[in-house]
Design an enzyme around this catalytic site. Structure first.
Site, short mmCIF file in Angstrom:
data_model
loop_
_atom_site.label_atom_id
_atom_site.label_comp_id
_atom_site.label_asym_id
_atom_site.label_seq_id
_atom_site.Cartn_x
_atom_site.Cartn_y
_atom_site.Cartn_z
N HIS A 110 -15.38 8.60 14.38
CA HIS A 110 -14.76 7.59 15.24
C HIS A 110 -14.89 6.18 14.66
O HIS A 110 -13.91 5.44 14.54
CB HIS A 110 -15.40 7.67 16.63
CG HIS A 110 -14.69 6.93 17.70
ND1 HIS A 110 -14.92 5.60 17.98
CD2 HIS A 110 -13.77 7.35 18.62
CE1 HIS A 110 -14.17 5.23 19.00
NE2 HIS A 110 -13.46 6.27 19.41
N LYS A 155 -9.26 -2.20 2.82
CA LYS A 155 -8.96 -3.21 1.82
C LYS A 155 -7.53 -3.11 1.30
O LYS A 155 -6.89 -2.05 1.38
CB LYS A 155 -9.95 -3.12 0.66
CG LYS A 155 -9.86 -1.86 -0.18
CD LYS A 155 -10.96 -1.87 -1.23
CE LYS A 155 -10.93 -0.60 -2.07
NZ LYS A 155 -12.02 -0.58 -3.07
N ASP A 167 -20.40 1.50 17.46
CA ASP A 167 -19.68 2.77 17.55
C ASP A 167 -20.55 3.85 16.91
O ASP A 167 -21.77 3.74 16.87
CB ASP A 167 -18.34 2.61 16.79
CG ASP A 167 -17.24 3.52 17.28
OD1 ASP A 167 -17.37 4.74 17.11
OD2 ASP A 167 -16.25 3.00 17.83
N ASP A 201 -5.52 -2.81 -1.77
CA ASP A 201 -5.67 -2.50 -3.20
C ASP A 201 -4.52 -1.68 -3.75
O ASP A 201 -4.59 -1.14 -4.85
CB ASP A 201 -6.99 -1.76 -3.43
CG ASP A 201 -7.04 -0.41 -2.72
OD1 ASP A 201 -6.09 -0.09 -1.96
OD2 ASP A 201 -8.02 0.33 -2.91
N LYS A 217 -3.44 1.14 -2.65
CA LYS A 217 -3.61 2.57 -2.41
C LYS A 217 -4.03 2.79 -0.96
O LYS A 217 -4.67 1.94 -0.34
CB LYS A 217 -4.66 3.16 -3.35
CG LYS A 217 -4.30 3.05 -4.83
CD LYS A 217 -5.41 3.62 -5.70
CE LYS A 217 -5.06 3.50 -7.18
NZ LYS A 217 -6.12 4.05 -8.05
N GLU A 224 0.85 -1.19 0.00
CA GLU A 224 0.00 0.00 0.00
C GLU A 224 0.88 1.24 0.00
O GLU A 224 1.99 1.24 0.57
CB GLU A 224 -0.90 0.02 1.24
CG GLU A 224 -1.72 -1.24 1.43
CD GLU A 224 -2.73 -1.47 0.32
OE1 GLU A 224 -3.59 -0.60 0.13
OE2 GLU A 224 -2.64 -2.51 -0.35
N SER A 258 -9.17 3.55 21.91
CA SER A 258 -10.11 3.31 20.80
C SER A 258 -9.38 2.85 19.54
O SER A 258 -9.98 2.20 18.68
CB SER A 258 -10.88 4.59 20.47
OG SER A 258 -11.87 4.85 21.43
N ILE A 311 -4.29 2.87 2.85
CA ILE A 311 -3.80 1.98 3.91
C ILE A 311 -4.40 0.60 3.72
O ILE A 311 -5.14 0.35 2.76
CB ILE A 311 -4.18 2.52 5.31
CG1 ILE A 311 -5.71 2.48 5.50
CG2 ILE A 311 -3.64 3.93 5.52
CD1 ILE A 311 -6.15 2.68 6.93
N ASP A 367 -11.02 3.31 0.71
CA ASP A 367 -10.38 2.16 1.33
C ASP A 367 -11.38 1.22 2.01
O ASP A 367 -10.99 0.16 2.52
CB ASP A 367 -9.33 2.61 2.35
CG ASP A 367 -7.92 2.32 1.88
OD1 ASP A 367 -7.75 1.38 1.09
OD2 ASP A 367 -6.98 3.02 2.31
#
Length: 699
Positions: A228, A239, A190, A241, A243, A157, A409, A245, A199
């Site tokens: 959040h 994912k 959440d 891919d 690109k 990535e 978190s 993260i 992403d």
């Protein structure tokens, strides 16, 4: 003086001194005041009222747990309310109040004769475990531990170099060839999630917005309540891919469960309430979630939420929770404090070593730690419902928005992603097996074994994937059953602590049936401490199968609390229950000379004066031992003829070894008075008296 609240029905154990004194138990006054009732069978605790601490609960609704749904209608009518939510899976309803406070609703309910109601409680306040938005420090990771370096962060990535958290927990591209969480459904409980983020496209399946009973279509923007949940979701399953993260478990699917919604629509900070959280957890469980991420919490102990968590774990769902950002040792915060969950601390890496993050809450319930400082992940786009800003310096080419957050978190979703990967490899694993596998394979970087800061250490996915799934070392449920001395009724709201030699601990409270349930905990040797009932909880005393009308079971004495400890108790698949019998001692002695009265007698009654349990001739300085009785009693002095003048009768009650001065006033023209430490306090009315009672458990 602390108020200790406890209720029970009377076990008709008549002392020998009573049985020979007046076997017919004929009353000395009018039948409507002291009706003869020689035996009352124990009925147990009928209605338990959740604690009401100022500032810790919300007004506007009550949550009712039931055994008989038809009885709920009586409550709805009494409080002029409306049922807004039904949770038949755990037998709970939520009732909206119309211009009535929760305390006022409690008072209305306590005036009813009810059967089949387990508890009534408020919805407690909860908060997102708010992260800090940070600007990355380029020098933060310059001094690196061998094996933790940017060249190892090759995840294919463009932002791989920023994903220090993945490297720290042992994620590699080769590892994903074995398992990447494929088709494992992860519920992010959440705020909502922006499923249109580049992403997260294709990663977000249908979710649920419980406050509006709305199913959220797959792949849509549901980021109600802010960014959040989207940040959490990216860490779990962004994912792969090439690109942006990538998440810990890029093969997993995200199920958004919105429990922090738009404050403009639901009020307050957006928290939808314990009732709707329970609804969301149940919905996610019933729709295939295998692991849930909970990065939020609060102080109140909710029976509704505990039952929802138990429901999920009973159905094999792994529950991952954040420890909190309170820095100091934090106990009895929920859901982190519920047994069976995986509680996660936040870790940092600086100066060549790992360490607990300064903000991370310490706790005797921490399982493992995970990266929680300067974590880059997805945030909603500028046109998204939940947009709250983004870091414009992140060089992503996919048009997505990202930001650096830190907090527990951010630590919890690293562990949730790890769990998703493990569940692909071990699809039939039980929650305790997954937690124990994580603990067994964690990196104990400070060499302390288990500790309050980091639990068993840094979670390591690579080691967990190679480690065998434990087949021993856990139980699906352990129960502590607390009753009176004879086992006739269960005692609710009793705190139970299960402590291991290393200092780690599980907590639970007994429910209306007197049972504290510990789902999916480790087997082994524990020191078990039992104490209570909790003085913040309230209950209605039962009477002949119903709750006493108006009987708010308030025992105002700290001495009525009981404690028990069991050192070295072994929990195993063959030992899944501990029975605890509370016992009490109660003696009464009077110091007042009543020689001017005609045939004075010491009389033991029920608090509503419906029944006489025993009587005996009054004697100054004689000790009357009531320790064989179990439940709630009141007592007083009765004479054959009315008193000529007011007489104050004084004495001492020795309750579980503590001396308590008592008194009552026999008024001129009357034949009886109740004796207690409040001078014969009547909590009811003259026509429907409810006298302050003494709660005892027998011998």
């Amino acid at each position: 003086m602390r108020k200790v609240l406890l209720i029970a029905s009377i076990v008709a154990l008549i002392l020998a001194l009573f049985s020979c004194a007046n076997p017919s138990f004929e009353p000395r006054s009018k039948a409507k005041d002291l009706a003869s009732l020689p035996e009352i069978k124990s009925q147990g605790y009928h209605i338990l009222f959740g604690e009401l601490r100022d500032g810790e609960y919300t007004e506007g609704k009550i949550l009712v747990g039931y055994n008989d749904r038809s009885e709920v209608d009586k409550i709805v009518k009494a409080v002029n309310g409306k049922v807004v939510l039904e949770l038949p899976q755990i037998k709970v309803v939520s009732i909206k109040l119309n211009g009535m406070t929760v305390k006022q609703a409690y008072d209305k309910i306590k005036a009813l004769a009810l059967k089949g109601i387990r508890y009534v409680e408020p919805s407690y306040k909860r908060e997102l475990i708010k992260p800090t938005v940070v600007k990355p420090n380029p020098d933060m990771y310059k001094i690196r531990k061998p094996g933790l370096n940017s060249t190892a962060r090759d995840y294919g990535e463009e932002l791989s170099n920023e994903l220090w958290g993945l490297e720290a927990i042992g994620v590699t591209q080769q590892l994903w060839e074995e398992a990447s969480g494929t088709n494992i459904i992860v519920a992010v409980v959440d705020t909502g999630v922006d499923g249109t983020h580049p992403d997260l496209e294709g990663q977000v399946i249908a979710g649920y917005r419980p406050a509006f009973d709305e199913e959220l279509p797959a792949g849509t923007d549901s980021s109600y309540g802010g960014s959040h949940g989207t940040h959490v979701a990216g860490t779990i399953a962004a994912k792969k891919d090439g690109k942006g993260i990538v998440g810990v478990a890029p093969g997993a699917k995200i199920m958004p469960i919105v429990i922090f919604d738009d404050p403009a629509l639901v009020g307050g900070n957006g928290y939808v309430g314990d009732d709707y959280v329970a609804a969301g957890i149940i919905w996610a469980t019933d729709h295939g979630a295998k692991v849930m991420n909970h990065s939020w919490g609060g102080w109140g102990y909710s029976y509704t939420m505990k039952e929802a968590f138990d429901y999920a774990m009973e159905h094999g769902v792994v529950m991952v929770v954040s420890a909190g950002n309170n820095t100091s040792d934090s106990h009895h915060q929920y859901p982190a404090g519920y047994p069976g969950v995986i509680q996660v601390a936040a870790l940092d890496y600086y100066g060549g070593t790992f360490r607990v993050a300064g903000f991370s809450s310490r706790s005797d319930g921490v399982s493992v730690g995970a990266p929680g400082v300067t974590i880059l992940s997805t945030v909603p786009g500028e046109d998204s419902i939940g947009y709250e800003g983004h870091n414009e310096n992140v060089p992503a080419t996919n048009g997505g928005t990202y930001d650096y957050y830190q907090g527990t978190s951010m630590a919890a979703p690293h562990v949730t992603g790890v769990v998703a990967v493990l569940l692909q490899k071990f699809p039939n694993a039980k929650p305790w097996q997954i937690r124990k596998l994580l603990e067994n394979t964690a990196f104990d970087f400070n060499g302390n074994g288990w500790d309050h800061d980091t639990g068993y250490g840094l979670v390591k996915l690579d080691a967990a994937l190679q480690g065998p799934l434990p087949t021993q070392g856990g139980v699906e449920e352990f129960q502590v059953v607390v009753t009176d001395a004879k086992g006739n009724f269960g005692v609710p709201t009793v705190f139970v602590s299960m402590m291991r030699d290393n200092g780690s601990c599980y907590y639970a409270k007994t429910g209306p049936d007197g049972i504290a349930r510990f789902p999916h905990i480790d087997s082994g040797t524990y020191d078990i401490f039992v104490g209570g009932p909790d003085h913040w909880d309230r209950a209605l005393a039962p009477y002949d199968g119903e709750s006493i009308p108006g009987g708010y079971a308030i025992a105002l004495r700290m001495a009525e609390e009981r404690q028990a400890s069991f050192v070295g108790f072994g929990v195993s698949p063959d030992a899944t229950q501990l029975n605890v019998n509370f016992n009490s001692t109660l003696q009464v002695k009077f110091s007042t000379n009543l020689s001017t009265l005609k045939d004075p007698q010491f009389v033991v009654v029920d608090p509503l004066l419906r029944g006489v349990y025993g009587r005996v001739a009054y004697a100054r300085n004689q000790t009357y031992d009531l320790s064989l009785l179990s439940g709630q009693i009141s007592f007083g002095i009765q004479t054959l003829l009315p008193a000529a003048t007011d007489i104050t009768i004084q004495g001492t009650v020795t309750l579980n070894g503590e001396d308590i001065p008592v008194y009552g006033v026999l008024k001129a023209g009357t034949t009886w008075t109740i004796i207690d430490d409040f001078g014969g306090l009547n909590l009811g009315t003259d026509s429907q008296p409810i006298y302050v009672w003494w709660t005892i458990f027998g011998q």
